[in-house]
Design a protein around this motif. Structure first.
Motif, PDB file in Angstrom:
ATOM      1  N   UNK A   1       5.190   1.810 -13.831  1.00  0.00           N
ATOM      2  CA  UNK A   1       5.156   0.901 -12.681  1.00  0.00           C
ATOM      3  C   UNK A   1       4.278  -0.308 -12.997  1.00  0.00           C
ATOM      4  N   UNK A   2       3.121  -0.076 -13.571  1.00  0.00           N
ATOM      5  CA  UNK A   2       2.221  -1.179 -13.919  1.00  0.00           C
ATOM      6  C   UNK A   2       2.880  -2.106 -14.932  1.00  0.00           C
ATOM      7  N   UNK A   3       3.547  -1.541 -15.913  1.00  0.00           N
ATOM      8  CA  UNK A   3       4.216  -2.360 -16.933  1.00  0.00           C
ATOM      9  C   UNK A   3       5.290  -3.245 -16.314  1.00  0.00           C
ATOM     10  N   UNK A   4       6.039  -2.701 -15.380  1.00  0.00           N
ATOM     11  CA  UNK A   4       7.088  -3.490 -14.723  1.00  0.00           C
ATOM     12  C   UNK A   4       6.477  -4.582 -13.844  1.00  0.00           C
ATOM     13  N   UNK A   5       5.424  -4.260 -13.129  1.00  0.00           N
ATOM     14  CA  UNK A   5       4.766  -5.272 -12.306  1.00  0.00           C
ATOM     15  C   UNK A   5       4.225  -6.401 -13.172  1.00  0.00           C
ATOM     16  N   UNK A   6       3.665  -6.058 -14.308  1.00  0.00           N
ATOM     17  CA  UNK A   6       3.129  -7.066 -15.219  1.00  0.00           C
ATOM     18  C   UNK A   6       4.244  -7.956 -15.761  1.00  0.00           C
ATOM     19  N   UNK A   7       5.320  -7.347 -16.210  1.00  0.00           N
ATOM     20  CA  UNK A   7       6.425  -8.102 -16.794  1.00  0.00           C
ATOM     21  C   UNK A   7       7.119  -8.983 -15.768  1.00  0.00           C
ATOM     22  N   UNK A   8       7.110  -8.564 -14.512  1.00  0.00           N
ATOM     23  CA  UNK A   8       7.874  -9.266 -13.482  1.00  0.00           C
ATOM     24  C   UNK A   8       7.015 -10.183 -12.607  1.00  0.00           C
ATOM     25  N   UNK A   9       5.729 -10.250 -12.882  1.00  0.00           N
ATOM     26  CA  UNK A   9       4.864 -11.155 -12.126  1.00  0.00           C
ATOM     27  C   UNK A   9       5.180 -12.596 -12.509  1.00  0.00           C
ATOM     28  N   UNK A  10       5.550 -13.458 -11.563  1.00  0.00           N
ATOM     29  CA  UNK A  10       5.876 -14.846 -11.899  1.00  0.00           C
ATOM     30  C   UNK A  10       4.699 -15.564 -12.555  1.00  0.00           C
TER      31      UNK A  10
ATOM     32  N   UNK B   1       0.813  -1.221   0.000  1.00  0.00           N
ATOM     33  CA  UNK B   1       0.000   0.000   0.000  1.00  0.00           C
ATOM     34  C   UNK B   1       0.845   1.269   0.000  1.00  0.00           C
ATOM     35  N   UNK B   2       2.180   1.124  -0.078  1.00  0.00           N
ATOM     36  CA  UNK B   2       3.051   2.287  -0.095  1.00  0.00           C
ATOM     37  C   UNK B   2       3.419   2.711  -1.507  1.00  0.00           C
ATOM     38  N   UNK B   3       4.199   3.777  -1.582  1.00  0.00           N
ATOM     39  CA  UNK B   3       4.665   4.265  -2.884  1.00  0.00           C
ATOM     40  C   UNK B   3       5.544   3.212  -3.534  1.00  0.00           C
ATOM     41  N   UNK B   4       5.295   2.928  -4.801  1.00  0.00           N
ATOM     42  CA  UNK B   4       6.035   1.894  -5.519  1.00  0.00           C
ATOM     43  C   UNK B   4       7.167   2.539  -6.318  1.00  0.00           C
ATOM     44  N   UNK B   5       8.399   2.185  -5.974  1.00  0.00           N
ATOM     45  CA  UNK B   5       9.563   2.664  -6.704  1.00  0.00           C
ATOM     46  C   UNK B   5       9.940   1.654  -7.790  1.00  0.00           C
ATOM     47  N   UNK B   6      10.512   2.142  -8.880  1.00  0.00           N
ATOM     48  CA  UNK B   6      10.804   1.262 -10.001  1.00  0.00           C
ATOM     49  C   UNK B   6      11.772   0.142  -9.626  1.00  0.00           C
ATOM     50  N   UNK B   7      12.703   0.413  -8.719  1.00  0.00           N
ATOM     51  CA  UNK B   7      13.680  -0.622  -8.356  1.00  0.00           C
ATOM     52  C   UNK B   7      13.123  -1.641  -7.368  1.00  0.00           C
ATOM     53  N   UNK B   8      11.860  -1.492  -6.980  1.00  0.00           N
ATOM     54  CA  UNK B   8      11.234  -2.427  -6.041  1.00  0.00           C
ATOM     55  C   UNK B   8      10.146  -3.280  -6.697  1.00  0.00           C
ATOM     56  N   UNK B   9       9.870  -3.044  -7.977  1.00  0.00           N
ATOM     57  CA  UNK B   9       8.707  -3.699  -8.586  1.00  0.00           C
ATOM     58  C   UNK B   9       8.845  -5.210  -8.655  1.00  0.00           C
ATOM     59  N   UNK B  10      10.057  -5.729  -8.916  1.00  0.00           N
ATOM     60  CA  UNK B  10      10.203  -7.177  -9.045  1.00  0.00           C
ATOM     61  C   UNK B  10       9.831  -7.893  -7.750  1.00  0.00           C
ATOM     62  N   UNK B  11      10.347  -7.419  -6.635  1.00  0.00           N
ATOM     63  CA  UNK B  11      10.057  -8.076  -5.362  1.00  0.00           C
ATOM     64  C   UNK B  11       8.587  -7.912  -4.973  1.00  0.00           C
ATOM     65  N   UNK B  12       8.007  -6.775  -5.304  1.00  0.00           N
ATOM     66  CA  UNK B  12       6.578  -6.586  -5.037  1.00  0.00           C
ATOM     67  C   UNK B  12       5.764  -7.555  -5.897  1.00  0.00           C
ATOM     68  N   UNK B  13       6.108  -7.658  -7.171  1.00  0.00           N
ATOM     69  CA  UNK B  13       5.389  -8.566  -8.069  1.00  0.00           C
ATOM     70  C   UNK B  13       5.505 -10.017  -7.623  1.00  0.00           C
TER      71      UNK B  13
END
Length: 231
Positions: free
Chosen positions: A105-114, A79-91
Protein backbone atom coordinates in the motif's frame (compact mmCIF):
# COMPACT_ATOMS: atom_id res chain seq x y z
CA UNK A 1 -28.48 18.89 13.31
CA UNK A 2 -26.63 19.11 16.64
CA UNK A 3 -25.00 22.38 17.70
CA UNK A 4 -21.65 21.63 16.12
CA UNK A 5 -20.03 24.89 17.16
CA UNK A 6 -21.02 24.28 20.79
CA UNK A 7 -19.70 20.72 20.58
CA UNK A 8 -16.38 21.88 19.16
CA UNK A 9 -16.00 24.33 22.03
CA UNK A 10 -16.71 21.54 24.52
CA UNK A 11 -14.20 19.18 22.88
CA UNK A 12 -11.59 21.93 22.79
CA UNK A 13 -12.15 22.59 26.48
CA UNK A 14 -11.74 18.86 27.22
CA UNK A 15 -8.55 18.81 25.19
CA UNK A 16 -7.07 21.83 26.96
CA UNK A 17 -8.10 20.60 30.42
CA UNK A 18 -6.57 17.16 29.90
CA UNK A 19 -3.42 18.55 28.31
CA UNK A 20 -2.89 20.71 31.37
CA UNK A 21 -3.56 17.74 33.64
CA UNK A 22 -0.91 15.74 31.77
CA UNK A 23 1.57 18.63 31.85
CA UNK A 24 1.40 18.98 28.07
CA UNK A 25 1.07 21.95 25.74
CA UNK A 26 -2.43 21.83 24.24
CA UNK A 27 -1.05 23.28 21.01
CA UNK A 28 0.86 20.03 20.48
CA UNK A 29 -2.43 18.10 20.25
CA UNK A 30 -4.31 18.37 16.97
CA UNK A 31 -8.05 17.89 16.61
CA UNK A 32 -9.11 15.79 13.62
CA UNK A 33 -12.85 16.05 12.94
CA UNK A 34 -14.09 12.66 11.76
CA UNK A 35 -16.83 13.57 9.32
CA UNK A 36 -17.71 10.14 7.91
CA UNK A 37 -21.45 9.68 7.58
CA UNK A 38 -22.07 13.40 7.95
CA UNK A 39 -23.44 15.78 5.30
CA UNK A 40 -21.39 18.49 3.62
CA UNK A 41 -23.23 21.15 5.63
CA UNK A 42 -21.83 19.65 8.84
CA UNK A 43 -18.28 19.93 7.47
CA UNK A 44 -18.93 23.52 6.43
CA UNK A 45 -20.31 24.35 9.88
CA UNK A 46 -17.28 22.83 11.60
CA UNK A 47 -14.99 24.72 9.22
CA UNK A 48 -16.70 28.02 10.05
CA UNK A 49 -16.16 27.17 13.73
CA UNK A 50 -12.43 27.00 13.09
CA UNK A 51 -11.62 23.37 12.27
CA UNK A 52 -9.32 22.73 9.31
CA UNK A 53 -8.53 19.00 9.52
CA UNK A 54 -11.18 16.43 8.56
CA UNK A 55 -10.94 12.65 8.51
CA UNK A 56 -12.86 10.25 6.27
CA UNK A 57 -13.07 6.45 6.18
CA UNK A 58 -14.82 5.81 2.88
CA UNK A 59 -13.25 7.06 -0.34
CA UNK A 60 -16.27 7.77 -2.52
CA UNK A 61 -18.03 9.64 0.28
CA UNK A 62 -14.85 11.58 0.94
CA UNK A 63 -14.31 12.53 -2.69
CA UNK A 64 -17.81 14.00 -2.90
CA UNK A 65 -17.14 16.15 0.17
CA UNK A 66 -13.72 17.20 -1.08
CA UNK A 67 -15.29 18.38 -4.33
CA UNK A 68 -18.13 20.17 -2.55
CA UNK A 69 -15.74 22.04 -0.24
CA UNK A 70 -13.00 22.75 -2.78
CA UNK A 71 -13.03 26.49 -2.00
CA UNK A 72 -12.33 25.90 1.71
CA UNK A 73 -8.82 25.51 3.12
CA UNK A 74 -9.34 21.98 4.43
CA UNK A 75 -6.65 19.37 4.96
CA UNK A 76 -8.13 15.93 4.37
CA UNK A 77 -7.00 12.81 6.22
CA UNK A 78 -7.82 9.26 5.14
CA UNK A 79 -8.34 7.13 8.24
CA UNK A 80 -10.06 4.01 6.88
CA UNK A 81 -8.73 0.73 5.55
CA UNK A 82 -6.76 1.35 2.36
CA UNK A 83 -7.55 -1.02 -0.50
CA UNK A 84 -5.09 -1.43 -3.36
CA UNK A 85 -7.61 -0.28 -5.97
CA UNK A 86 -8.16 2.99 -4.06
CA UNK A 87 -4.56 4.11 -3.58
CA UNK A 88 -4.36 6.40 -6.63
CA UNK A 89 -7.34 8.53 -5.62
CA UNK A 90 -6.17 8.63 -2.01
CA UNK A 91 -2.68 9.70 -3.12
CA UNK A 92 -4.18 12.42 -5.29
CA UNK A 93 -6.68 13.93 -2.84
CA UNK A 94 -5.44 13.55 0.73
CA UNK A 95 -2.69 15.16 2.80
CA UNK A 96 -2.50 12.35 5.37
CA UNK A 97 -3.13 8.61 5.49
CA UNK A 98 -3.35 7.30 9.06
CA UNK A 99 -4.02 3.66 8.25
CA UNK A 100 -1.16 2.13 6.27
CA UNK A 101 -0.62 -1.49 7.28
CA UNK A 102 1.22 -3.04 4.30
CA UNK A 103 4.34 -2.14 2.36
CA UNK A 104 2.48 -2.72 -0.93
CA UNK A 105 0.00 0.00 0.00
CA UNK A 106 2.79 2.43 0.88
CA UNK A 107 4.61 1.66 -2.36
CA UNK A 108 1.49 2.36 -4.40
CA UNK A 109 0.79 5.59 -2.55
CA UNK A 110 4.36 6.71 -3.16
CA UNK A 111 4.29 5.85 -6.86
CA UNK A 112 0.90 7.49 -7.39
CA UNK A 113 1.46 10.69 -5.41
CA UNK A 114 1.33 13.58 -7.93
CA UNK A 115 4.69 15.30 -8.32
CA UNK A 116 3.25 18.77 -7.78
CA UNK A 117 1.95 17.87 -4.31
CA UNK A 118 4.05 17.75 -1.13
CA UNK A 119 4.94 14.32 0.27
CA UNK A 120 1.98 12.38 1.61
CA UNK A 121 2.06 12.15 5.42
CA UNK A 122 1.85 8.53 6.56
CA UNK A 123 1.07 6.79 9.83
CA UNK A 124 1.40 3.05 10.30
CA UNK A 125 -1.61 1.42 11.91
CA UNK A 126 -0.68 -0.80 14.85
CA UNK A 127 -2.91 -3.68 15.95
CA UNK A 128 -1.85 -3.09 19.53
CA UNK A 129 -4.30 -5.55 21.12
CA UNK A 130 -3.88 -8.33 18.50
CA UNK A 131 -7.56 -8.18 17.57
CA UNK A 132 -8.47 -10.44 14.64
CA UNK A 133 -11.37 -8.11 13.76
CA UNK A 134 -9.09 -5.09 13.23
CA UNK A 135 -6.63 -4.05 10.58
CA UNK A 136 -3.10 -3.12 11.53
CA UNK A 137 0.42 -4.40 11.96
CA UNK A 138 1.64 -6.44 14.92
CA UNK A 139 3.96 -4.33 17.09
CA UNK A 140 6.94 -6.61 16.46
CA UNK A 141 6.57 -6.10 12.69
CA UNK A 142 6.45 -2.31 12.86
CA UNK A 143 10.24 -1.56 12.82
CA UNK A 144 10.88 -3.38 9.53
CA UNK A 145 7.83 -1.83 7.91
CA UNK A 146 8.75 1.63 9.18
CA UNK A 147 12.26 1.41 7.72
CA UNK A 148 10.89 0.29 4.35
CA UNK A 149 8.22 3.02 4.22
CA UNK A 150 10.65 5.73 5.33
CA UNK A 151 12.83 4.94 2.31
CA UNK A 152 10.04 5.56 -0.20
CA UNK A 153 9.96 8.82 -2.18
CA UNK A 154 6.89 11.08 -2.11
CA UNK A 155 5.94 9.88 1.39
CA UNK A 156 6.67 11.41 4.77
CA UNK A 157 6.47 8.76 7.48
CA UNK A 158 5.24 10.58 10.59
CA UNK A 159 4.38 7.97 13.21
CA UNK A 160 1.77 5.50 14.42
CA UNK A 161 -2.00 5.17 14.57
CA UNK A 162 -3.93 2.87 16.86
CA UNK A 163 -7.54 1.90 17.62
CA UNK A 164 -7.45 -0.13 20.84
CA UNK A 165 -10.13 -2.52 22.00
CA UNK A 166 -12.93 -0.49 23.64
CA UNK A 167 -13.19 -0.31 27.40
CA UNK A 168 -14.78 2.14 29.82
CA UNK A 169 -11.95 2.00 32.36
CA UNK A 170 -9.60 4.96 31.95
CA UNK A 171 -6.72 2.92 33.40
CA UNK A 172 -7.40 0.14 30.88
CA UNK A 173 -7.70 2.71 28.08
CA UNK A 174 -4.30 4.13 28.90
CA UNK A 175 -2.39 0.86 28.68
CA UNK A 176 -2.54 0.30 24.88
CA UNK A 177 -1.90 4.00 24.28
CA UNK A 178 1.17 3.79 26.52
CA UNK A 179 2.44 0.74 24.62
CA UNK A 180 1.98 2.60 21.34
CA UNK A 181 3.85 5.63 22.66
CA UNK A 182 6.66 3.36 23.86
CA UNK A 183 6.78 1.75 20.42
CA UNK A 184 7.20 5.16 18.79
CA UNK A 185 10.10 5.95 21.14
CA UNK A 186 11.73 2.64 20.25
CA UNK A 187 11.35 3.38 16.54
CA UNK A 188 13.07 6.74 16.96
CA UNK A 189 16.17 4.86 18.16
CA UNK A 190 16.19 2.19 15.45
CA UNK A 191 17.71 4.34 12.73
CA UNK A 192 18.44 7.99 11.91
CA UNK A 193 15.77 7.61 9.22
CA UNK A 194 13.17 7.20 11.97
CA UNK A 195 14.54 9.68 14.51
CA UNK A 196 12.17 12.46 13.42
CA UNK A 197 8.94 10.48 13.86
CA UNK A 198 6.63 12.76 15.80
CA UNK A 199 3.04 11.55 15.48
CA UNK A 200 0.71 9.48 17.63
CA UNK A 201 -2.76 9.32 16.10
CA UNK A 202 -4.80 7.88 18.92
CA UNK A 203 -7.91 8.62 20.93
CA UNK A 204 -11.53 9.15 19.94
CA UNK A 205 -14.61 10.65 21.57
CA UNK A 206 -14.83 8.04 24.35
CA UNK A 207 -11.13 7.77 25.23
CA UNK A 208 -9.49 11.06 24.29
CA UNK A 209 -8.54 11.81 27.90
CA UNK A 210 -6.52 8.59 28.17
CA UNK A 211 -4.89 9.21 24.78
CA UNK A 212 -3.87 12.75 25.68
CA UNK A 213 -2.39 11.51 28.96
CA UNK A 214 -0.20 9.07 27.00
CA UNK A 215 1.05 11.51 24.37
CA UNK A 216 -1.46 11.65 21.50
CA UNK A 217 -0.65 14.31 18.91
CA UNK A 218 -3.82 13.73 16.85
CA UNK A 219 -7.16 12.87 18.40
CA UNK A 220 -9.84 11.68 15.99
CA UNK A 221 -13.21 12.99 17.14
CA UNK A 222 -16.50 12.25 15.41
CA UNK A 223 -19.48 11.70 17.69
CA UNK A 224 -18.51 14.37 20.25
CA UNK A 225 -18.49 16.96 17.44
CA UNK A 226 -21.15 15.83 14.97
CA UNK A 227 -23.39 13.56 17.03
CA UNK A 228 -24.59 10.19 15.74
CA UNK A 229 -23.65 9.40 12.15
CA UNK A 230 -26.44 9.74 9.60
CA UNK A 231 -25.20 6.78 7.54
Amino acid sequence: MPNITHNINEVTTRLQKNAAKAGRNANAINLLAVSKGQPVVAVETAWRAGLRHFGENYLQEALAKIAATATLDIEWHFIGHVQTNKTRLIAEHFAWVHSVDRLKIAQRLSAQRPAHLPPLNICLQVNIDDETSKEGVAPEQIPALALAVAALPHLNLRGLMVIPAPTTSVAAQRRPFRRTADLLKQLQCVSPALASLDTLSMGMSADMEAAIAEGATWIRIGTAIFGTRLT
